[in-house]
Design an enzyme around this catalytic site. Structure first.
Site, PDB file in Angstrom:
ATOM      1  N   LYS A 153     -15.857  -1.698   2.318  1.00 12.48           N
ATOM      2  CA  LYS A 153     -14.999  -2.258   1.285  1.00 12.48           C
ATOM      3  C   LYS A 153     -15.822  -2.828   0.252  1.00 12.48           C
ATOM      4  O   LYS A 153     -16.495  -3.826   0.631  1.00 12.48           O
ATOM      5  CB  LYS A 153     -13.956  -3.104   1.703  1.00 12.48           C
ATOM      6  CG  LYS A 153     -13.020  -2.670   2.602  1.00 12.48           C
ATOM      7  CD  LYS A 153     -12.080  -3.710   3.133  1.00 12.48           C
ATOM      8  CE  LYS A 153     -10.593  -3.333   3.675  1.00 12.48           C
ATOM      9  NZ  LYS A 153     -10.170  -4.437   4.613  1.00 12.48           N
ATOM     10  N   GLU A 166       1.029  -1.151  -0.043  1.00  5.97           N
ATOM     11  CA  GLU A 166      -0.011  -0.009   0.146  1.00  5.97           C
ATOM     12  C   GLU A 166       0.792   1.371  -0.119  1.00  5.97           C
ATOM     13  O   GLU A 166       0.327   2.414   0.287  1.00  5.97           O
ATOM     14  CB  GLU A 166      -0.852  -0.153   1.229  1.00  5.97           C
ATOM     15  CG  GLU A 166      -1.901  -1.342   1.035  1.00  5.97           C
ATOM     16  CD  GLU A 166      -2.768  -1.412   2.336  1.00  5.97           C
ATOM     17  OE1 GLU A 166      -3.014  -0.573   3.280  1.00  5.97           O
ATOM     18  OE2 GLU A 166      -3.552  -2.319   2.373  1.00  5.97           O
TER      19      GLU A 166
END
Length: 428
Positions: free
Chosen positions: A338, A208
């Site tokens: 999500k 990330e």
């Protein structure tokens, strides 16, 4: 005249995500528009998530998505052709029915979600509206505070840190553009601070975009972050706050939590969180307990919830049924949203609205395996969520989202509001 909003073709293909693994991309065509969406995938996944269909076998080490692609092209496409692309809820309902399982394991949540998002984009393009406006209407004008994951541990890293993410939140900025500048400047100072202390090999980046230095104690990254924030010229807590994702399910074994080689009971771990939040300017903790430790979530919400946002990720997996249970019990006070955990845009937005109605915060989130698709940036603004979690300001798969938010803020010039210190309760 033919209906300009009629779906005339749905085409799926296998592409690569940011980790070099296959994922599903779908194009939805109408006579006047096209919408394209690609779906992400996670490394630390909740047990109750919708199922990502993978092929198994030798190809791509078992991670191929040809079955999911075929399910779109052979099963979903024929059903959708002829439908009005603006009927998002009906289309999503049809996708759920075609799959016929509780967890979307038949057609695959990766197949279903790619179609669901591509439909929304095709509709927005046909109506010549930006996606955030198509989904959120005229009231979509709040730019989110980024929760930027700059130090990685857990399954996202190769170090000995048990907590998975150490994030910075530029809550004191006046605009999103200013916020992302603060994050970028702090990130570059952090790189220098880590390299000085741990050597230049310690600044390789994780999935990330965050750094994964050889740290062990949970306080190490927090100390380094405070130093970086100050050296970048900002005030810790007032201008840039800290956030944690413990991802506790990953270090829970036989009824005990194991942090930095030490065993903790639920009560002892709660004491650790209390200690950390009183020492450091931590304003948000995600998954502080195991995904089935509802009691732990209730305890920490009761003890720290006024001061600190307690976010359920693996706990809720964006699932309205689990979220409802949490709301009734008083477990957590924010939802990590999500879209690929639940599998359709409609269900994800319904979960967000359920959270808002209960006074919960909503953090729109990426996954560790991402693509250049920036839909979640538009979704965060559409929902006025006030918070987005999409990695460090590095790697194009992360910056695609930040850059889209910069564009949206520019487009909303004059009406755009940056959530800032009101990130938990944008309108209250």
């Amino acid at each position: 005249m033919e209906n300009p909003y009629e779906i005339v073709a749905v085409i799926a293909r296998e592409i690569l995500d940011s980790r070099g693994n296959p994922t599903v991309e779908v194009d939805v065509h109408t006579p006047i528009s096209m919408g394209r969406a690609a779906v992400p995938s996670g490394a630390s996944t909740g047990t109750h998530e919708a199922v990502e269909l993978r092929d198994g076998g030798k190809r791509y080490h078992g991670k191929g998505v040809r079955r999911a692609v075929e399910n779109v092209n052979k099963i979903i496409a024929p059903e959708l052709v002829g439908m009005d692309v603006r009927w998002q809820r009906e289309i999503d309902r049809l996708l759920i029915e075609l799959d016929g399982t509780e967890n979307k394991s038949n057609l695959g949540a990766n197949a279903i979600l790619a179609v669901s998002l591509a439909v929304a984009k095709a509709a927005a393009n046909a109506l010549e509206l930006p996606l955030y406006q198509y989904l959120g209407g005229v009231n979509a004008y709040v730019l989110p505070v980024p929760l930027s994951n700059v130090i990685n541990g857990g399954v996202h890293a190769g170090n000995d840190l048990d907590f998975q993410e150490f994030m910075i939140m530029p809550i004191g900025a006046n605009s999103f553009r200013e916020a992302i500048r603060w994050v970028s400047e702090t990130y570059h100072v952090l790189k220098k601070v880590i390299a000085e202390k741990y050597g230049k090999n310690a600044v390789n980046v994780g999935d990330e975009g965050g750094f994964a230095p050889p740290m062990k104690e949970v306080t190490e990254p927090l100390d380094v972050l405070i130093k970086a924030i100050e050296e970048a010229g900002y005030k810790p807590g007032e201008e840039i706050a800290l956030a944690l994702d413990a991802a506790s399910s990953e270090f829970y074994k036989d009824g005990k939590y194991i942090v930095s080689g030490k065993e903790y009971t639920r009560e002892e771990l709660l004491e650790l969180y209390k200690e950390l939040t009183s020492t450091y300017p931590i304003v948000s903790i995600e998954d502080p307990f195991h995904e089935e430790d509802w009691e732990g979530f209730v305890m920490i919400t009761r003890e720290l919830g006024k001061k600190v946002q307690i976010v359920g990720d693996d706990l809720f997996v964006t699932n309205p049924k689990r979220l409802k249970k949490g709301i009734e019990m008083g477990a957590a006070n924010a939802l990590l949203l999500k879209v690929n955990q639940i599998g359709t845009l409609t269900e994800a937005m319904d979960a967000a609205y359920m959270a808002f109605r209960a006074g919960y915060g909503v953090v729109v989130s990426h996954r560790s395996g991402e693509t250049e698709d920036a839909t979640i940036a538009d979704l965060a603004v559409a929902l006025n969520a006030g918070q987005i979690k999409t990695g460090a300001p590095a790697r194009s798969d992360r910056n695609a989202k930040y850059n889209q938010l910069i564009r949206i803020e520019e487009e909303l010039e004059g009406v755009a509001v940056y959530a800032g210190k009101n990130f938990r309760k944008v309108f209250f």
